[in-house]
Design a protein around this motif. Structure first.
Motif, PDB file in Angstrom:
ATOM      1  N   UNK A   2      -0.772   5.096  -7.139  1.00  0.00           N
ATOM      2  CA  UNK A   2      -1.352   4.567  -8.364  1.00  0.00           C
ATOM      3  C   UNK A   2      -2.835   4.333  -8.265  1.00  0.00           C
ATOM      4  N   UNK A   3      -3.389   4.445  -7.071  1.00  0.00           N
ATOM      5  CA  UNK A   3      -4.828   4.224  -6.956  1.00  0.00           C
ATOM      6  C   UNK A   3      -5.494   5.539  -6.577  1.00  0.00           C
ATOM      7  N   UNK A   4      -6.756   5.657  -6.889  1.00  0.00           N
ATOM      8  CA  UNK A   4      -7.448   6.911  -6.608  1.00  0.00           C
ATOM      9  C   UNK A   4      -7.424   7.255  -5.124  1.00  0.00           C
ATOM     10  N   UNK A  36      -1.664  -2.119  -6.557  1.00  0.00           N
ATOM     11  CA  UNK A  36      -0.790  -1.752  -5.448  1.00  0.00           C
ATOM     12  C   UNK A  36       0.413  -2.679  -5.361  1.00  0.00           C
ATOM     13  N   UNK A  46      -9.602   8.248  -2.997  1.00  0.00           N
ATOM     14  CA  UNK A  46     -10.633   7.715  -2.103  1.00  0.00           C
ATOM     15  C   UNK A  46     -10.308   6.298  -1.656  1.00  0.00           C
ATOM     16  N   UNK A  47      -9.900   5.466  -2.605  1.00  0.00           N
ATOM     17  CA  UNK A  47      -9.625   4.078  -2.223  1.00  0.00           C
ATOM     18  C   UNK A  47      -8.388   3.997  -1.341  1.00  0.00           C
ATOM     19  N   UNK A  93       0.836  -1.206   0.000  1.00  0.00           N
ATOM     20  CA  UNK A  93       0.000   0.000   0.000  1.00  0.00           C
ATOM     21  C   UNK A  93       0.861   1.242   0.000  1.00  0.00           C
ATOM     22  N   UNK A 148      -8.557   1.379   6.974  1.00  0.00           N
ATOM     23  CA  UNK A 148      -8.696  -0.038   7.301  1.00  0.00           C
ATOM     24  C   UNK A 148      -7.484  -0.544   8.078  1.00  0.00           C
ATOM     25  N   UNK A 183      -1.901  11.456  -6.467  1.00  0.00           N
ATOM     26  CA  UNK A 183      -2.320  10.605  -7.565  1.00  0.00           C
ATOM     27  C   UNK A 183      -1.487  10.873  -8.806  1.00  0.00           C
ATOM     28  N   UNK A 237      -6.550   5.563 -16.490  1.00  0.00           N
ATOM     29  CA  UNK A 237      -5.907   4.252 -16.420  1.00  0.00           C
ATOM     30  C   UNK A 237      -5.649   3.673 -17.797  1.00  0.00           C
ATOM     31  N   UNK A 288      -7.586  -2.868  -7.620  1.00  0.00           N
ATOM     32  CA  UNK A 288      -6.728  -1.891  -6.930  1.00  0.00           C
ATOM     33  C   UNK A 288      -5.650  -2.591  -6.129  1.00  0.00           C
ATOM     34  N   UNK A 331      -8.350   2.394   2.399  1.00  0.00           N
ATOM     35  CA  UNK A 331      -7.423   1.338   2.804  1.00  0.00           C
ATOM     36  C   UNK A 331      -6.608   1.762   4.006  1.00  0.00           C
ATOM     37  N   UNK A 354       0.923   3.620  -3.370  1.00  0.00           N
ATOM     38  CA  UNK A 354      -0.187   4.485  -2.957  1.00  0.00           C
ATOM     39  C   UNK A 354      -0.583   5.465  -4.038  1.00  0.00           C
TER      40      UNK A 354
END
Lengths: 329, 260
Positions: A66-68, B194, A70-71, A60, A78, A311, B225, B190, A75, A64
């Protein structure tokens, strides 16, 4: 001192070469004995899960961007949230694991068994070297050294005027101890190059800095102390059938010693030292690993907490544009 | 996943072996290392080695790995008696072994005796509750029986423990897509991105899921993407190129003309 001592070639034939040969043989023997004595420890579910959690948290952190956003935030929550986050370890649990490690006689027995395979050959070889090969100059180091090394390298030689480059056979022993790793990797195959220093220095990501000699010396002190305690324990418990009082005294001694070291080292390094003491790559005790993992869990939690998400995908868009333009041209 | 260079090498070895040249053992080792699924070839050439006692003895200790490989290939091609022979040889040599037990349960699966196979796996899992391959076999069995929701359940339970296993995440993502549960599939992709951010396949799949989900934000993310896939593949991936065009299509009506 400009004088040149002429060393008898017989020294080379009868001291240096036999000593190296003996150390190689002892290393090979130790490898086979360790292989025989290795008991299969079934993987502990909790420890396994925590290891995987750490891996996922590291992924993660690494990916970190590479993902939007919000997600990523979902995470991160979490992993690090206070109630049931995966990386969150309540304070009391972290303390218990370490205390548990030293108050359990079974674990001390296990520790002793593992340390045995290293301490006995080392001690015996060292004693043998001291007994037979002391009191004379064994070799000359090809580069000049300062006077400070005299006590380390010229231990058996009682003349204070001899050049520091002339060393005793004890230093040849240490040279071999640290240097035969390459040879072992050739003989025993790549993964089995288990020489003592490598095992001592493998810390699995704790940032234990082997160049800090003070740390190593203190760590070795702890290691030897633990071994002595374990041996005495074993003798007292098994052979003499001593009562619980003796065992309790030893517990207290060990915990006192650990207490000193707790003050001397920051918590992350302490976990690494605990691993040093247990001393075996494959079969680290469950509690020790739990202690480590608790430290590593909180370390991971901190590092995930501080990750700033940026991002990177919009930049990818621009780069893709350029790639396409180049293709079209 | 098999990279392009390795695939080329595999094909070369395959053609070499098919035309009677040597190198059978290297071919089999490469297939095993890459976990490629070439069961007929493996079966044909593996059996030719195993049935010839001279070449079998030449293998030495690796002969048992070959038995395992041939057994699995035989089960894949439904040559069940061949598989049974191989497993019998293996169990004679390694009695009570976990790996051989797994092969026996796989044989039951191949025969279609689902209840027996489940019992066998349950028994093996009791002794070794943390065996990864066993859990995965359970998932595969549930999937083969058509019980996809059970497969999803098993896979989720597996991932609770072994959450760093990216193959499992990939499998779960594909199952979710087949079930049209796109939000969950996006989550799985996702995770994959990661763990391996430089693999264009995952970016592409994630973009497609986002595009399928629809909605302005998702379409914009999908565009990004697709673009990163183009970036990672140097513009050679046609699907990503199509994707970028398609995503921009509704964009013309909401945002007006945008450059490039």
């Amino acid at each position: 001192m400009a004088e040149d001592l002429v060393l008898d070639t017989a020294i080379r034939d009868w001291v240096l070469v036999p000593l190296s040969v003996v150390m190689v043989l002892i290393g090979v023997l130790r490898y086979f004995v360790a292989k025989l004595m290795r008991s299969f420890q079934p993987p502990d579910r909790k420890v396994l899960k925590e290891g995987q959690v750490v891996l996922r948290a590291r992924n993660l952190k690494a990916g970190a961007n590479f993902i939007p956003a919000k997600s990523f935030r979902a995470r991160r929550f979490y992993f690090t949230n206070e109630e049931n986050g995966l990386l969150h370890v309540p304070k009391d649990q972290a303390q218990n694991a370490q205390a548990q490690m030293f108050s359990d006689p079974n674990m001390a027995m296990d520790m002793m068994k593992k340390n045995l395979s290293m301490i006995i050959p080392q001690t015996l070889t060292f004693a043998w070297v001291n007994f037979f090969f002391s009191g004379f100059v064994a070799a000359k180091i090809p580069f000049p050294l300062t006077q400070r090394f005299r006590s380390m390298l010229q231990n058996g030689i009682d003349l204070s005027t001899v050049d520091v480059s002339y060393v005793s056979s004890r230093s040849w022993y240490f040279l071999n101890l640290f240097g035969l790793r390459g040879l072992f990797s050739l003989i025993l195959g790549e993964e089995n190059a288990q020489d003592d220093t490598q095992r001592m220095m493998q810390m699995g990501g704790f940032g234990f800095d082997p160049t800090k000699c003070l740390n190593i010396l203190l760590a070795m002190e702890l290691y030897h102390f633990e071994v002595v305690v374990a041996v005495v324990w074993y003798i007292a418990d098994q052979l003499v059938g001593a009562n619980a009082l003796l065992v309790d005294l030893l517990h207290a001694l060990v915990e006192g010693k650990m207490g000193d070291l707790v003050d001397a080292f920051p918590s992350t390094k302490l976990a690494g030292l605990v691993r040093l003491v247990t001393h075996d790559e494959e079969e680290v005790d469950v509690a020790a690993r739990a202690a480590e993992l608790h430290h590593s869990l909180s370390a991971e939690k901190d590092s995930v907490d501080i990750v700033q998400h940026e991002w990177v995908l919009p930049k990818m868009e621009q780069r893709a544009e350029e790639t396409l333009r180049k293709l079209v041209k | 996943m098999v990279g392009a260079a390795e695939e080329a090498q595999l094909n070369r070895l395959e053609s070499q072996v098919d035309n009677g040249g040597g190198g059978v053992w290297e071919y089999l080792c490469l297939v095993r290392k890459l976990k490629a699924r070439r069961s007929e070839k493996v079966l044909k050439h593996g059996l030719s080695i195993l049935n010839d006692p001279k070449s079998r003895s030449r293998l030495g200790g690796d002969e048992w790995t070959l038995y395992e490989q041939v057994a699995i290939a035989a089960m894949d091609c439904q040559w069940l008696d061949v598989a049974k022979d191989c497993i019998a040889t293996l169990s004679k040599k390694f009695t009570g072994s976990l790996r051989v037990g797994r092969l026996e349960a796989m044989l039951l699966e191949a025969k279609g005796a689902w209840a027996d196979a489940e019992k066998a796996y349950a028994r093996l899992l009791e002794d070794n509750p943390l065996d990864q391959a066993m859990h995965k076999r359970k998932v595969a069995m549930a999937k083969a029986q058509g019980n996809i929701s059970a497969a999803v359940d098993f896979l989720n339970k597996y991932l609770e423990i072994f959450m760093a296993d990216h193959d499992a995440w990939r499998e779960l993502a594909e199952i979710y897509v087949s079930l049209q549960m796109y939000k969950q599939a996006a989550f799985c992709y996702e995770e994959l991105i990661l763990s391996q951010p430089t693999v264009p396949l995952y970016h592409l799949a994630y973009a497609e899921v986002l595009y399928t989900m629809g909605g302005l934000e998702n379409l914009q993310a999908a565009k990004k993407y697709y673009a990163s896939t183009i970036n990672l593949t140097g513009g050679k991936n046609t699907r990503a190129l199509y994707g970028v065009c398609l995503v921009r299509y509704p964009g013309y009506f909401t945002h007006g003309f945008s450059p490039s």
